[in-house]
Design a protein around this motif. Structure first.
Motif, PDB file in Angstrom:
ATOM      1  N   MET A 165       0.857  -1.106  -0.237  1.00 43.64           N
ATOM      2  CA  MET A 165       0.093   0.052  -0.120  1.00 43.64           C
ATOM      3  C   MET A 165       0.935   1.066  -0.180  1.00 43.64           C
ATOM      4  SD  MET A 165      -3.509   0.644   0.612  1.00 43.64           S
ATOM      5  CE  MET A 165      -4.129  -0.713   1.383  1.00 43.64           C
ATOM      6  N   THR A 166       0.830   2.082  -0.779  1.00 44.43           N
ATOM      7  CA  THR A 166       1.487   3.138  -0.881  1.00 44.43           C
ATOM      8  C   THR A 166       0.981   4.494  -0.237  1.00 44.43           C
ATOM      9  OG1 THR A 166       0.659   3.988  -3.129  1.00 44.43           O
ATOM     10  CG2 THR A 166       2.670   2.666  -3.311  1.00 44.43           C
ATOM     11  N   LEU A 167       1.956   5.422  -0.005  1.00 50.79           N
ATOM     12  CA  LEU A 167       1.681   6.541   0.805  1.00 50.79           C
ATOM     13  C   LEU A 167       0.492   7.354  -0.018  1.00 50.79           C
ATOM     14  CD1 LEU A 167       4.108   8.465   2.918  1.00 50.79           C
ATOM     15  CD2 LEU A 167       2.913   9.636   1.187  1.00 50.79           C
ATOM     16  N   THR A 168      -0.605   7.503   0.834  1.00 54.52           N
ATOM     17  CA  THR A 168      -1.297   8.542   0.064  1.00 54.52           C
ATOM     18  C   THR A 168      -1.590   9.988   0.650  1.00 54.52           C
ATOM     19  OG1 THR A 168      -3.178   7.372   1.299  1.00 54.52           O
ATOM     20  CG2 THR A 168      -2.829   6.739  -0.991  1.00 54.52           C
ATOM     21  N   LEU A 169      -1.766  10.864  -0.093  1.00 52.43           N
ATOM     22  CA  LEU A 169      -2.048  12.280   0.223  1.00 52.43           C
ATOM     23  C   LEU A 169      -3.352  13.071  -0.080  1.00 52.43           C
ATOM     24  CD1 LEU A 169      -0.922  15.015   1.266  1.00 52.43           C
ATOM     25  CD2 LEU A 169       0.130  15.354  -1.142  1.00 52.43           C
ATOM     26  N   ASP A 170      -4.106  13.255   0.847  1.00 53.14           N
ATOM     27  CA  ASP A 170      -5.380  13.759   0.807  1.00 53.14           C
ATOM     28  C   ASP A 170      -5.331  15.244   1.106  1.00 53.14           C
ATOM     29  OD1 ASP A 170      -8.064  14.866   0.998  1.00 53.14           O
ATOM     30  OD2 ASP A 170      -8.853  12.991   1.847  1.00 53.14           O
ATOM     31  N   LEU A 171      -5.100  16.254   0.275  1.00 53.70           N
ATOM     32  CA  LEU A 171      -4.840  17.596   0.552  1.00 53.70           C
ATOM     33  C   LEU A 171      -6.039  18.469   0.962  1.00 53.70           C
ATOM     34  CD1 LEU A 171      -2.606  19.217  -2.126  1.00 53.70           C
ATOM     35  CD2 LEU A 171      -2.396  19.089   0.125  1.00 53.70           C
ATOM     36  N   THR A 172      -7.055  17.712   0.640  1.00 51.31           N
ATOM     37  CA  THR A 172      -8.405  18.445   1.272  1.00 51.31           C
ATOM     38  C   THR A 172      -8.630  18.281   2.696  1.00 51.31           C
ATOM     39  OG1 THR A 172      -9.538  17.997  -0.891  1.00 51.31           O
ATOM     40  CG2 THR A 172     -10.969  18.714   0.583  1.00 51.31           C
ATOM     41  N   ALA A 173      -8.161  17.204   2.976  1.00 48.23           N
ATOM     42  CA  ALA A 173      -8.659  16.680   4.435  1.00 48.23           C
ATOM     43  C   ALA A 173      -7.118  17.032   5.173  1.00 48.23           C
ATOM     44  CB  ALA A 173      -8.784  15.297   4.580  1.00 48.23           C
ATOM     45  N   ARG A 174      -6.175  17.243   4.448  1.00 49.56           N
ATOM     46  CA  ARG A 174      -4.875  17.647   4.916  1.00 49.56           C
ATOM     47  C   ARG A 174      -4.169  16.205   5.733  1.00 49.56           C
ATOM     48  NH1 ARG A 174      -4.123  23.769   4.614  1.00 49.56           N
ATOM     49  NH2 ARG A 174      -2.128  23.830   5.517  1.00 49.56           N
ATOM     50  N   ARG A 175      -4.529  14.992   5.117  1.00 47.38           N
ATOM     51  CA  ARG A 175      -4.175  13.916   5.696  1.00 47.38           C
ATOM     52  C   ARG A 175      -3.265  13.080   4.603  1.00 47.38           C
ATOM     53  NH1 ARG A 175      -4.548  12.186  11.237  1.00 47.38           N
ATOM     54  NH2 ARG A 175      -4.507  10.111  10.137  1.00 47.38           N
ATOM     55  N   VAL A 176      -2.320  12.175   5.317  1.00 44.18           N
ATOM     56  CA  VAL A 176      -1.546  11.284   4.802  1.00 44.18           C
ATOM     57  C   VAL A 176      -1.589  10.017   5.523  1.00 44.18           C
ATOM     58  CG1 VAL A 176       0.884  10.578   4.229  1.00 44.18           C
ATOM     59  CG2 VAL A 176       0.089  13.151   4.151  1.00 44.18           C
ATOM     60  N   GLU A 177      -1.889   9.043   4.721  1.00 46.35           N
ATOM     61  CA  GLU A 177      -2.133   7.695   5.064  1.00 46.35           C
ATOM     62  C   GLU A 177      -1.012   6.851   4.735  1.00 46.35           C
ATOM     63  OE1 GLU A 177      -4.426   7.114   7.306  1.00 46.35           O
ATOM     64  OE2 GLU A 177      -5.774   8.767   7.074  1.00 46.35           O
ATOM     65  N   HIS A 178      -1.048   5.447   5.168  1.00 47.40           N
ATOM     66  CA  HIS A 178      -0.033   4.614   4.792  1.00 47.40           C
ATOM     67  C   HIS A 178       1.411   4.848   5.015  1.00 47.40           C
ATOM     68  CE1 HIS A 178      -3.730   2.868   3.854  1.00 47.40           C
ATOM     69  NE2 HIS A 178      -3.875   3.668   2.667  1.00 47.40           N
ATOM     70  N   ALA A 179       1.796   5.729   5.898  1.00 53.41           N
ATOM     71  CA  ALA A 179       3.262   6.039   6.214  1.00 53.41           C
ATOM     72  C   ALA A 179       3.930   5.164   6.813  1.00 53.41           C
ATOM     73  CB  ALA A 179       3.258   7.296   6.892  1.00 53.41           C
ATOM     74  N   TYR A 231       6.221  27.047   1.668  1.00 52.70           N
ATOM     75  CA  TYR A 231       5.136  27.477   0.875  1.00 52.70           C
ATOM     76  C   TYR A 231       4.890  26.814  -0.487  1.00 52.70           C
ATOM     77  CZ  TYR A 231       8.347  31.153  -1.007  1.00 52.70           C
ATOM     78  OH  TYR A 231       9.197  31.748  -1.477  1.00 52.70           O
ATOM     79  N   LEU A 232       3.977  26.468  -1.007  1.00 54.32           N
ATOM     80  CA  LEU A 232       4.034  25.419  -2.209  1.00 54.32           C
ATOM     81  C   LEU A 232       5.030  25.859  -3.404  1.00 54.32           C
ATOM     82  CD1 LEU A 232       2.864  22.968  -3.296  1.00 54.32           C
ATOM     83  CD2 LEU A 232       1.280  24.240  -4.471  1.00 54.32           C
ATOM     84  N   ALA A 233       5.110  27.200  -3.658  1.00 55.84           N
ATOM     85  CA  ALA A 233       5.918  27.559  -4.861  1.00 55.84           C
ATOM     86  C   ALA A 233       7.470  27.401  -4.378  1.00 55.84           C
ATOM     87  CB  ALA A 233       5.759  29.011  -5.185  1.00 55.84           C
ATOM     88  N   LYS A 234       7.838  27.578  -3.210  1.00 59.28           N
ATOM     89  CA  LYS A 234       9.311  27.236  -2.856  1.00 59.28           C
ATOM     90  C   LYS A 234       9.472  25.726  -2.868  1.00 59.28           C
ATOM     91  CE  LYS A 234      12.198  29.314  -1.691  1.00 59.28           C
ATOM     92  NZ  LYS A 234      13.478  29.645  -2.649  1.00 59.28           N
ATOM     93  N   ALA A 235       8.295  24.895  -2.235  1.00 57.28           N
ATOM     94  CA  ALA A 235       8.744  23.323  -2.263  1.00 57.28           C
ATOM     95  C   ALA A 235       8.623  22.769  -3.616  1.00 57.28           C
ATOM     96  CB  ALA A 235       7.214  22.912  -1.412  1.00 57.28           C
ATOM     97  N   GLN A 236       8.107  23.329  -4.640  1.00 60.59           N
ATOM     98  CA  GLN A 236       8.046  23.002  -6.028  1.00 60.59           C
ATOM     99  C   GLN A 236       9.412  23.318  -6.680  1.00 60.59           C
ATOM    100  OE1 GLN A 236       4.560  24.994  -7.283  1.00 60.59           O
ATOM    101  NE2 GLN A 236       3.124  23.282  -7.476  1.00 60.59           N
ATOM    102  N   ASP A 278      -0.694  31.337   4.045  1.00 58.55           N
ATOM    103  CA  ASP A 278      -1.418  30.233   3.772  1.00 58.55           C
ATOM    104  C   ASP A 278      -0.461  29.691   2.740  1.00 58.55           C
ATOM    105  OD1 ASP A 278      -2.354  28.177   2.717  1.00 58.55           O
ATOM    106  OD2 ASP A 278      -4.264  28.949   1.949  1.00 58.55           O
ATOM    107  N   ILE A 279       0.392  28.382   3.054  1.00 57.20           N
ATOM    108  CA  ILE A 279       1.248  28.030   2.104  1.00 57.20           C
ATOM    109  C   ILE A 279       0.818  27.719   0.728  1.00 57.20           C
ATOM    110  CG2 ILE A 279       2.982  27.255   3.679  1.00 57.20           C
ATOM    111  CD1 ILE A 279       1.763  24.033   3.698  1.00 57.20           C
ATOM    112  N   PHE A 280      -0.427  27.222   0.707  1.00 56.60           N
ATOM    113  CA  PHE A 280      -1.007  27.052  -0.917  1.00 56.60           C
ATOM    114  C   PHE A 280      -1.611  28.092  -1.387  1.00 56.60           C
ATOM    115  CE2 PHE A 280      -1.137  22.909   1.569  1.00 56.60           C
ATOM    116  CZ  PHE A 280      -0.514  22.186   0.906  1.00 56.60           C
ATOM    117  N   ASP A 281      -1.467  29.402  -0.843  1.00 59.33           N
ATOM    118  CA  ASP A 281      -1.670  30.530  -1.455  1.00 59.33           C
ATOM    119  C   ASP A 281      -0.484  30.968  -2.615  1.00 59.33           C
ATOM    120  OD1 ASP A 281      -2.034  33.245  -2.299  1.00 59.33           O
ATOM    121  OD2 ASP A 281      -3.076  33.969  -0.579  1.00 59.33           O
TER     122      ASP A 281
END
Ligand code: NAD
Length: 502
Positions: free
Chosen positions: A1-15, A105-110, A323-326
């Protein structure tokens, strides 16, 4: 099972951890929460490794170490190139994961994730080009050196640039024939686990690359102390670096230490002030000041102090924090509550050591649970103040006014750290003579720090030992074997034990 990211819920499963080519929970079954620095909410549960898990990962790395050493360098390079391609293909998810987990922030992470293939390609290119040398010895003999991998290398990573720092040390280690065990920081394990999925997809043999997640004093210390670990690259605070070096000394492991800093930014009266202000802001506000090279001591010449400060305040007022996603955001939160409290404490200390010139509070409009701090500038600070001597690791700058060049250099060097410095002047002679006198591992002239795979990075004094990046990093991941061949038909009588002609 691979790691999954749910950005809406801000949750990560299967770490789950990556050990011996498979996915694993901690042997104890333990886990710990990793928190979103923008909200203070838990985003994932991560396995809490202890000495048992570390032992399993090191055993796997050791088992394949000889096979990996003798895998053709061209083949090792091919796997690194495949990995670079997979990182590029998965860049968006990696960046979102890194942003959520670390507060970039997202642009920097990208931007950071987009750069990672450069490190993998650089070391893929060098994999088959690093060799030994021939030595001109007396007599009819051929003498040369072989440059060989260390064996199992441990990579203990901090939380400020999690994936970049992992890759900048694992890429040379793998390229040069070592097998790796990585221990990410407890705050930011997720990008390392996603990266491990890509290592698996790229086709690296099981055991060559492993990730164990957990706390420093538990998993980190067990890794540093493990007798089968031949080399340790530790990136983190000077205090922990000393602990790691002591653990390594017990089994005589080679150690690269990339530690803290308190870097000076020097502004001469002839500097381009707009550029100097931009470099100063990048210097102490990039990633909310959580940068090892952060230019938190601003040495500004008295003649340009007022003009510099006016421009600095204008620039800081224009910075968008939140907001890091702005897409407009230029600065996110601090990593966690502990760091938030620490930075706030230093701001209080600063108020008694200097004059609060800008900031000091919480940026308006930021989420309540997030660990946000305004960029903060203190003036009228002397170099012996705590805010000028201690690494705060937050967006806090101390402005120190100077007039005499010798005193300036003395003050810059009067620090336990020696990581980095920035010099702003249009006079190249002055820039270079200042550079020669600074006791630091790197200097930027009329520019702000940019990390690249080809330029060596590391510290003088208590900022570290060894070098990451550039050709110099080869020394940190290899050891030398000397070989001499007797080319005579037989050993000559009269040759002494050292083989030197009498
Ligand atoms: P830290 O020293 O708290 O932790 C770094 C890593 O060490 C983490 O993975 C942690 O779990 C682990 N660790 C903690 N205690 C340990 C122990 N007893 N034994 C083994 N491992 C242990 O550092 P941090 O707070 O995560 O990072 C910030 C620091 O890192 C700052 O001082 C910064 O200047 C430094 N840093 C330096 C560089 C560089 O290249 N020079 C780069 C980035 C960060």
């Amino acid at each position: 099972m691979t790691l999954t990211l749910d950005l809406t819920a801000r949750r990560v499963e299967h770490a789950r951890m990556f050990v011996d080519g498979g996915w694993a929970d901690a042997a104890s079954g333990g886990s710990f929460p990793t928190v979103d620095p923008s909200t203070g909410e838990t985003i994932a549960q991560v396995p809490r490794a202890d000495a048992t898990d570390v032992d399993r990962a090191v055993a796997a790395a050791r088992r394949v170490s000889v096979e990996w050493q003798f895998t053709d360098a061209v083949a090792r390079a091919g796997l690194l190139r495949a990995l670079a391609g997979l990182v590029a293909e998965n860049a968006d998810e990696l960046a979102r994961l890194e942003a959520l987990d670390s507060g970039h922030y997202l642009a920097k992470a990208q931007e950071l994730v987009a750069a990672i293939p450069l490190w993998l390609e650089y070391w893929a290119g060098l994999a088959d080009k690093v060799g030994g040398r021939t030595i001109d010895v007396p007599g009819n003999k051929l003498s040369f050196t072989l440059r060989e991998p260390l064996g199992v290398t441990a990579h203990i990573v901090p939380w400020n640039y999690p994936l970049l720092i992992l890759v900048r040390s694992c890429a040379p280690a793998l390229a040069l024939g070592n097998t790796c065990v990585v221990k990410p920081a407890e705050d930011t394990s997720l990008s390392a686990l996603k990266f491990a999925e890509l290592v698996e997809q790229a086709g690296f043999p099981a055991g060559v690359f492993n990730v164990v997640t957990g706390f420093g004093a538990e998993a980190g210390a067990a890794l540093a102390a493990h007798p089968d670990v031949a080399g340790i690259t530790f990136t983190g605070s000077t205090e922990t670096g000393k602990t790691v070096a002591k653990l390594a000394a017990d089994h005589v492991a080679q150690v690269n230490l990339e530690l803290g800093g308190k870097s000076p930014t020097i502004v001469f009266p002839d500097a381009d002030l707009d550029d100097a202000v931009e470099a100063a802001v990048q210097g102490f506000c990039s990633h909310a000041g959580q940068v090892c090279v952060a230019g938190t001591r601003l040495f500004v010449h008295a003649d340009v102090r007022e003009a510099f400060l006016a421009k600095l305040v204008d620039r800081l007022r224009a910075a968008k924090i939140g907001d890091i996603f702005d897409g407009a955001t230029q600065m996110g939160p601090l990593i966690n509550e502990k760091q938030y409290r620490r930075v706030r404490e230093y701001i209080e200390i600063g108020k008694s050591e200097g004059t609060l010139h800008y900031g000091g509070g919480r940026p308006a409009g930021t989420a309540d649970g997030g660990y946000y701090v305004e960029p903060t500038v203190f003036t009228d600070v002397t170099n012996d103040a705590r805010i000028a001597r201690e690494e705060i690791f937050g967006p806090v700058a101390a402005v120190i006014t100077w007039t005499d060049e010798d005193e300036l250099i003395r003050a810059c060097n009067d620090s336990p750290y020696g990581l980095f410095a920035v010099v702003f002047t249009k006079d190249i002679t002055r820039a270079l003579s200042t550079t020669r006198r600074l006791q630091v591992g790197g200097v930027m002239i009329n520019d702000w720090f940019g990390e690249l795979p080809m330029t060596p990075h590391g510290g003088h004094k208590q900022s570290g030992t060894g070098r990451e990046e550039g050709l110099e990093a080869v020394h940190g991941y290899t050891q030398i074997k000397h070989v001499t061949v007797n080319l005579d038909d037989s050993l000559r009588a009269g040759t002494d034990w050292a083989g030197a002609p009498l």
